[in-house]
Design a protein around this motif. Structure first.
Motif, short mmCIF file in Angstrom:
data_model
loop_
_atom_site.label_atom_id
_atom_site.label_comp_id
_atom_site.label_asym_id
_atom_site.label_seq_id
_atom_site.Cartn_x
_atom_site.Cartn_y
_atom_site.Cartn_z
N GLN A 35 0.73 -1.34 -0.08
CA GLN A 35 0.01 -0.03 0.09
C GLN A 35 0.72 1.30 0.06
OE1 GLN A 35 0.07 -2.32 2.49
NE2 GLN A 35 -0.03 -1.29 4.58
N ASP A 36 2.10 1.01 0.21
CA ASP A 36 3.01 2.36 0.29
C ASP A 36 3.56 2.62 -1.35
OD1 ASP A 36 2.84 2.85 2.64
OD2 ASP A 36 4.72 2.16 3.32
N ASN A 37 3.10 1.73 -2.43
CA ASN A 37 3.68 1.77 -3.57
C ASN A 37 2.65 2.03 -4.62
OD1 ASN A 37 6.81 0.77 -3.54
ND2 ASN A 37 5.84 0.04 -1.85
N ALA A 38 2.75 2.73 -5.61
CA ALA A 38 2.17 3.20 -6.79
C ALA A 38 2.64 2.20 -7.92
CB ALA A 38 2.05 4.45 -7.20
N VAL A 39 2.05 2.26 -8.86
CA VAL A 39 2.74 1.36 -10.07
C VAL A 39 2.45 2.14 -11.42
CG1 VAL A 39 2.78 -0.66 -11.42
CG2 VAL A 39 2.11 -0.84 -8.87
N ILE A 40 3.58 2.27 -12.01
CA ILE A 40 3.61 2.74 -13.22
C ILE A 40 4.02 1.86 -14.39
CG2 ILE A 40 4.40 5.10 -12.53
CD1 ILE A 40 7.01 4.62 -13.81
N ALA A 41 3.56 2.22 -15.69
CA ALA A 41 3.82 1.25 -16.68
C ALA A 41 4.86 2.10 -17.74
CB ALA A 41 2.56 1.09 -17.73
N LEU A 42 5.66 1.40 -18.37
CA LEU A 42 6.62 2.14 -19.36
C LEU A 42 6.53 1.13 -20.71
CD1 LEU A 42 9.71 2.22 -16.99
CD2 LEU A 42 8.30 4.28 -17.81
N ASN A 43 6.33 1.84 -21.68
CA ASN A 43 6.48 1.22 -23.06
C ASN A 43 7.77 0.72 -23.28
OD1 ASN A 43 6.94 1.81 -26.14
ND2 ASN A 43 5.16 0.58 -25.99
N VAL A 44 8.14 -0.41 -23.70
CA VAL A 44 9.46 -0.88 -23.70
C VAL A 44 10.24 -0.39 -24.96
CG1 VAL A 44 10.84 -2.96 -24.36
CG2 VAL A 44 8.75 -3.28 -22.88
N GLY A 45 9.45 -0.06 -26.17
CA GLY A 45 10.01 0.74 -27.15
C GLY A 45 10.65 2.12 -26.72
N GLN A 46 9.72 2.90 -25.88
CA GLN A 46 10.14 4.05 -25.56
C GLN A 46 11.34 4.09 -24.65
OE1 GLN A 46 6.18 5.31 -24.23
NE2 GLN A 46 6.32 6.99 -25.79
N VAL A 47 11.34 2.98 -23.79
CA VAL A 47 12.39 2.92 -22.73
C VAL A 47 13.71 2.71 -23.65
CG1 VAL A 47 13.47 1.44 -20.99
CG2 VAL A 47 10.98 1.98 -20.78
N ARG A 48 13.69 1.86 -24.68
CA ARG A 48 14.75 1.56 -25.49
C ARG A 48 15.44 2.79 -26.40
NH1 ARG A 48 12.64 -4.36 -26.95
NH2 ARG A 48 14.19 -5.53 -25.36
N SER A 49 14.39 3.81 -26.60
CA SER A 49 14.75 5.04 -27.20
C SER A 49 15.38 6.17 -26.46
CB SER A 49 13.64 5.65 -27.82
OG SER A 49 12.83 6.32 -26.62
N ILE A 50 15.69 6.00 -25.14
CA ILE A 50 16.19 6.66 -24.19
C ILE A 50 17.75 5.91 -24.16
CG2 ILE A 50 16.76 7.42 -21.57
CD1 ILE A 50 13.68 6.97 -21.15
N GLN A 51 18.61 7.09 -24.27
CA GLN A 51 20.08 6.72 -24.43
C GLN A 51 20.52 5.73 -23.40
OE1 GLN A 51 22.69 10.19 -24.34
NE2 GLN A 51 24.07 9.19 -25.83
N GLY A 52 21.23 4.71 -23.94
CA GLY A 52 21.97 3.90 -23.01
C GLY A 52 21.16 2.83 -22.32
N GLN A 53 19.86 2.99 -22.59
CA GLN A 53 18.88 2.09 -21.70
C GLN A 53 18.85 0.42 -22.55
OE1 GLN A 53 17.83 3.38 -18.51
NE2 GLN A 53 19.57 4.68 -19.44
N ILE A 54 18.93 -0.67 -21.63
CA ILE A 54 18.87 -1.76 -22.15
C ILE A 54 17.91 -2.74 -21.33
CG2 ILE A 54 20.18 -3.97 -22.39
CD1 ILE A 54 22.88 -2.19 -22.78
N VAL A 55 17.07 -3.18 -21.96
CA VAL A 55 15.97 -3.97 -21.33
C VAL A 55 16.44 -5.33 -21.36
CG1 VAL A 55 13.45 -4.57 -21.39
CG2 VAL A 55 14.17 -2.21 -21.99
N LYS A 56 16.34 -6.11 -20.17
CA LYS A 56 16.93 -7.46 -20.14
C LYS A 56 15.84 -8.11 -19.09
CE LYS A 56 20.77 -10.18 -19.40
NZ LYS A 56 22.33 -10.13 -18.71
N HIS A 57 15.39 -9.29 -19.88
CA HIS A 57 14.50 -10.14 -18.83
C HIS A 57 15.41 -10.86 -18.02
CE1 HIS A 57 11.53 -13.86 -18.69
NE2 HIS A 57 11.36 -12.83 -17.93
N SER A 58 15.06 -10.62 -16.88
CA SER A 58 16.21 -11.11 -15.56
C SER A 58 15.42 -11.93 -14.78
CB SER A 58 17.15 -10.05 -15.10
OG SER A 58 16.05 -8.99 -14.82
N LEU A 59 14.51 -12.97 -15.13
CA LEU A 59 13.80 -13.51 -14.15
C LEU A 59 14.52 -14.00 -12.69
CD1 LEU A 59 14.45 -16.92 -14.72
CD2 LEU A 59 13.34 -16.29 -16.86
#
Lengths: 202, 136
Positions: free
Chosen positions: B70-94
């Motif tokens: 209950q102390d945490n909100a949640v946001i959504a980030l589009n993966v393509g838009q994240v990757r468009s930010i310089q240096g950002q690498i999306v990695k599935h790290s289960l």
């Protein structure tokens, strides 16, 4: 010492378009408990002002009083707004290590004071050098104990990150709010430089 | 690209059209809006910004994984838009069979610097999916 004198209009620097006269001399900004937050705010001339910090360890978030009225007209220099924002944000100093449950460290008084000090120096220096008011920023928690200074105007957005290590440069980035007209780099907080403020107000 | 098998689950490539869910602690919200400092690599030792892939998570599940949900909100980030930010690498790290950490097939790290520039740009691409009331 807290002498206030009205500077005659005739002696006002040509490029300093203050709407009213401003005080000069040595001033202090005090906390509710009486401790001096900033001492020797010296507005003797527009080129040799200085702000020094004293008694950092005695300051707590609860004792900073935004209603404290220093003896110089802070509404002209924008100091009151900065002190109010500083007081409103000082709650971060009460957070302990792991405050977010994700391992984030606590925020130090030293980093917080350096952030506030930078704003005060910038507001005073920018006003006295260019005769313009610095837009009001927000003071926010940054990553790993650092502190963010965030400006958002109609045409500009700027983020300056004040690091925990006083020897490190501050990282900054700004643009027009839509990734255009970007400025980026590092700032030496000990060296007055108002180009970012000029950019922010342009 | 071949998937890497990590425990019982494969490590997958994440399409640009998918989303990442990220918790934002209430103290990182400013009038209900994430502050720039909300975008940081954590836990520090892994070097990535911790998120959940929408393929295996919901905003509610992501919130529930917090120590105090209950102390945490949640946001959504589009993966393509994240990757468009310089240096950002999306990695599935289960996460599977980590000491004291529940298994999480959705866990995804976003590596790369979280400096003033990247954090300001994250502020422009997030979408709030679980709000918290009365947050300054």
């Amino acid at each position: 010492m807290s002498t206030t004198l009205a500077r005659p209009a005739s002696s006002k620097p040509k490029d300093c378009q203050l709407p009213i006269s401003y005080g000069y001399g040595s001033h202090a900004i005090k906390t509710r408990s009486g401790a001096e937050l900033f001492t020797d705010v010296d507005l003797g001339t527009r080129d040799d002002y200085s702000v020094e910090v004293e008694g950092i360890s005695s300051i707590t978030s609860a004792t900073i009083d935004p209603s404290v009225s220093p003896t110089f007209p802070n509404r002209v220099l924008g100091i009151a707004d900065i002190i109010k924002e500083s007081a409103a944000s000082a709650g971060m100093l009460s957070l302990e290590d792991n405050w977010d449950g994700e391992g984030s460290p606590a925020y130090s008084v030293g980093t917080f004071i350096r952030a506030t000090l930078y704003l005060l120096q910038s507001a005073i220096g920018f006003r006295l050098t260019y005769g313009m008011a610095m837009p009001n920023p927000k003071i926010r928690k940054g990553p790993e104990g650092s502190i963010d200074l965030h400006w958002r105007t109609l045409t500009r957005e700027l983020l300056i990150n004040i690091p925990t290590d006083s020897g490190e440069l501050a990282d900054y980035y700004g643009d027009d709010g839509a990734d255009g007209n970007p400025v980026r780099g590092s700032l030496d907080l000990n060296t007055p430089d108002y180009r970012l403020m000029l950019w922010l107000t342009s | 690209m071949a998937n890497i098998v990590d425990g019982p689950w494969p490590r997958e490539d994440i399409p640009d059209l998918h989303h990442l869910y990220m918790r934002v602690h209430k103290l990182d919200l400013d009038a209900g809006i994430p502050a720039p400092g909300a975008f940081r690599n954590r836990p520090k030792k892994t070097g990535g910004m911790s998120t959940d892939w929408s393929k295996y998570a919901t905003p509610e599940k992501t919130q529930a994984r917090a120590r105090i949900p209950q102390d945490n909100a949640v946001i959504a980030l589009n993966v393509g838009q994240v990757r468009s930010i310089q240096g950002q690498i999306v990695k599935h790290s289960l996460i599977f069979n980590y000491p004291s950490i529940p298994n999480n097939q959705a866990h995804t790290d976003v590596f790369g610097p979280k400096n003033a520039e990247t954090r300001l740009k994250y502020l422009r691409i997030y979408r709030m999916v679980v709000n918290l009331p009365n947050t300054r």
